[in-house]
Design an enzyme around this catalytic site. Sequence first.
Site, PDB file in Angstrom:
ATOM      1  N   ASN A 190       0.873  -1.178   0.000  1.00 16.31           N
ATOM      2  CA  ASN A 190       0.000   0.000   0.000  1.00 16.31           C
ATOM      3  C   ASN A 190       0.910   1.227   0.000  1.00 16.31           C
ATOM      4  O   ASN A 190       1.505   1.556   1.018  1.00 16.31           O
ATOM      5  CB  ASN A 190      -0.895  -0.033   1.243  1.00 16.31           C
ATOM      6  CG  ASN A 190      -1.729   1.228   1.394  1.00 16.31           C
ATOM      7  OD1 ASN A 190      -1.791   2.057   0.484  1.00 16.31           O
ATOM      8  ND2 ASN A 190      -2.378   1.373   2.539  1.00 16.31           N
ATOM      9  N   LYS A 221       0.046   4.230  -0.202  1.00 10.94           N
ATOM     10  CA  LYS A 221      -0.613   5.395   0.415  1.00 10.94           C
ATOM     11  C   LYS A 221      -0.425   6.618  -0.503  1.00 10.94           C
ATOM     12  O   LYS A 221      -0.388   6.452  -1.719  1.00 10.94           O
ATOM     13  CB  LYS A 221      -0.096   5.607   1.838  1.00 10.94           C
ATOM     14  CG  LYS A 221      -0.194   4.312   2.662  1.00 10.94           C
ATOM     15  CD  LYS A 221       0.031   4.480   4.134  1.00 10.94           C
ATOM     16  CE  LYS A 221      -0.121   3.131   4.830  1.00 10.94           C
ATOM     17  NZ  LYS A 221      -0.036   3.226   6.294  1.00 10.94           N
ATOM     18  N   HIS A 229      -9.466   1.099   5.181  1.00 11.67           N
ATOM     19  CA  HIS A 229      -8.175   1.299   5.840  1.00 11.67           C
ATOM     20  C   HIS A 229      -8.373   2.255   7.016  1.00 11.67           C
ATOM     21  O   HIS A 229      -9.192   3.173   6.941  1.00 11.67           O
ATOM     22  CB  HIS A 229      -7.159   1.876   4.847  1.00 11.67           C
ATOM     23  CG  HIS A 229      -5.766   1.846   5.385  1.00 11.67           C
ATOM     24  ND1 HIS A 229      -5.308   2.782   6.290  1.00 11.67           N
ATOM     25  CD2 HIS A 229      -4.741   0.982   5.184  1.00 11.67           C
ATOM     26  CE1 HIS A 229      -4.052   2.489   6.610  1.00 11.67           C
ATOM     27  NE2 HIS A 229      -3.681   1.397   5.956  1.00 11.67           N
ATOM     28  N   GLU A 252      -6.761   4.669   7.994  1.00 11.39           N
ATOM     29  CA  GLU A 252      -6.562   6.086   7.662  1.00 11.39           C
ATOM     30  C   GLU A 252      -7.810   6.667   7.004  1.00 11.39           C
ATOM     31  O   GLU A 252      -8.083   7.868   7.129  1.00 11.39           O
ATOM     32  CB  GLU A 252      -5.308   6.232   6.772  1.00 11.39           C
ATOM     33  CG  GLU A 252      -4.035   6.016   7.598  1.00 11.39           C
ATOM     34  CD  GLU A 252      -2.855   5.438   6.845  1.00 11.39           C
ATOM     35  OE1 GLU A 252      -2.839   5.492   5.602  1.00 11.39           O
ATOM     36  OE2 GLU A 252      -1.948   4.920   7.520  1.00 11.39           O
ATOM     37  N   GLU A 283      -5.045  -4.817  10.733  1.00 14.57           N
ATOM     38  CA  GLU A 283      -4.030  -3.788  10.913  1.00 14.57           C
ATOM     39  C   GLU A 283      -4.302  -3.031  12.208  1.00 14.57           C
ATOM     40  O   GLU A 283      -5.114  -2.090  12.213  1.00 14.57           O
ATOM     41  CB  GLU A 283      -4.049  -2.800   9.733  1.00 14.57           C
ATOM     42  CG  GLU A 283      -3.759  -3.444   8.402  1.00 14.57           C
ATOM     43  CD  GLU A 283      -3.193  -2.435   7.395  1.00 14.57           C
ATOM     44  OE1 GLU A 283      -2.095  -2.673   6.892  1.00 14.57           O
ATOM     45  OE2 GLU A 283      -3.853  -1.413   7.146  1.00 14.57           O
ATOM     46  N   GLY A 334       2.958   2.323  10.842  1.00 16.79           N
ATOM     47  CA  GLY A 334       3.946   3.394  10.711  1.00 16.79           C
ATOM     48  C   GLY A 334       4.697   3.722  11.990  1.00 16.79           C
ATOM     49  O   GLY A 334       5.364   4.751  12.075  1.00 16.79           O
ATOM     50  N   SER A 363       3.740  -2.098  10.324  1.00 16.10           N
ATOM     51  CA  SER A 363       5.187  -2.166  10.565  1.00 16.10           C
ATOM     52  C   SER A 363       5.809  -3.500  10.157  1.00 16.10           C
ATOM     53  O   SER A 363       6.732  -3.988  10.815  1.00 16.10           O
ATOM     54  CB  SER A 363       5.511  -1.845  12.027  1.00 16.10           C
ATOM     55  OG  SER A 363       5.162  -0.499  12.329  1.00 16.10           O
TER      56      SER A 363
HETATM   57  P1  13P Z   1       3.250   0.421   7.596  1.00 13.11           P
HETATM   58  O1  13P Z   1       3.732  -0.862   6.996  1.00 13.11           O
HETATM   59  O2  13P Z   1       3.949   1.628   7.092  1.00 13.11           O
HETATM   60  O3  13P Z   1       3.203   0.329   9.100  1.00 13.11           O
HETATM   61  O4  13P Z   1       1.719   0.612   7.112  1.00 13.11           O
HETATM   62  C1  13P Z   1       0.842  -0.445   7.222  1.00 13.11           C
HETATM   63  C2  13P Z   1      -0.402  -0.110   6.476  1.00 13.11           C
HETATM   64  O5  13P Z   1      -1.162   0.754   6.874  1.00 13.11           O
HETATM   65  C3  13P Z   1      -0.663  -0.817   5.220  1.00 13.11           C
HETATM   66  O6  13P Z   1      -1.951  -0.598   4.766  1.00 13.11           O
END
Ligand code: 13P
Length: 240
Positions: A8, A10, A88, A90, A158, A164, A202
């Site tokens: 992803n 983002k 997601h 976010e 997640e 992150g 992560s």
């Molecule tokens: P990270 O791998 O940067 O922690 O992000 C995970 C994520 O949100 C994937 O959709």
Amino acid sequence: MRQLIAGNWKMNGTGASLAELDAIREAKPADADILICPPATLIARAAAKGAVPIGGQDCRAQVSGAFTGDVSAEMLKDAGAVAVIVGHSERRQHHGESDAVVAAKARAAWRAGLLAIICIGETEAERLGGHALDVVTRQIAGSVPDGASPENTTLAYEPVWAIGTGRTPTNAEIVEMHGHIRARLAARFADAAGMRILYGGSVKPANAREILALADVDGALVGGASLKARDFLAIAAASS
Ligand code: 13P
């Protein structure tokens, strides 16, 4: 079941980033499935390369209409996507998406012929309060529509506090949660055993092998470490 290693990106990437896809094609493992979800602006160009399967990061539930700035599942399909991430954290956080909205987006993905990757996961406060399993139970009930199958749906667990941050749950916590998700799916869907449940949060080359070997972990949804082909390939190579 073949594991799925999904990246992803983002809100990262411009045309120059498409070279990463060539590097992934060169070295992708034969025994795992790969998916890259770039920003919407790159989907058509990324898919046209034919290097790796491409997915979207979000879609609106409607087919078309007066929804400025939004993209429909049909548009993603038309651009060459085969999958779309929905719900997601976010999106849930910054766009106020409820479980009902996420479920509508999953149904839109199916309508367009896309795999829906439905994200769920608790916040840190919810975990510390001992509510992680309950929160995920509620999210599955509300976000995963009737009619889900291994062909049209993948779950992604997640934990919000692991995204992150460089922090991950313990192996025991991941196994407990993925087993719980499997059981909740099995209560509703006959073929839940074949439904992939990805872990996200992560995931890095350094921890991928350990996480991907855990029970009921059917792949990974990778954020930051998916931006560079080298790291993403190292994670994919660690799939079991
Ligand atoms: P990270 O791998 O940067 O922690 O992000 C995970 C994520 O949100 C994937 O959709």
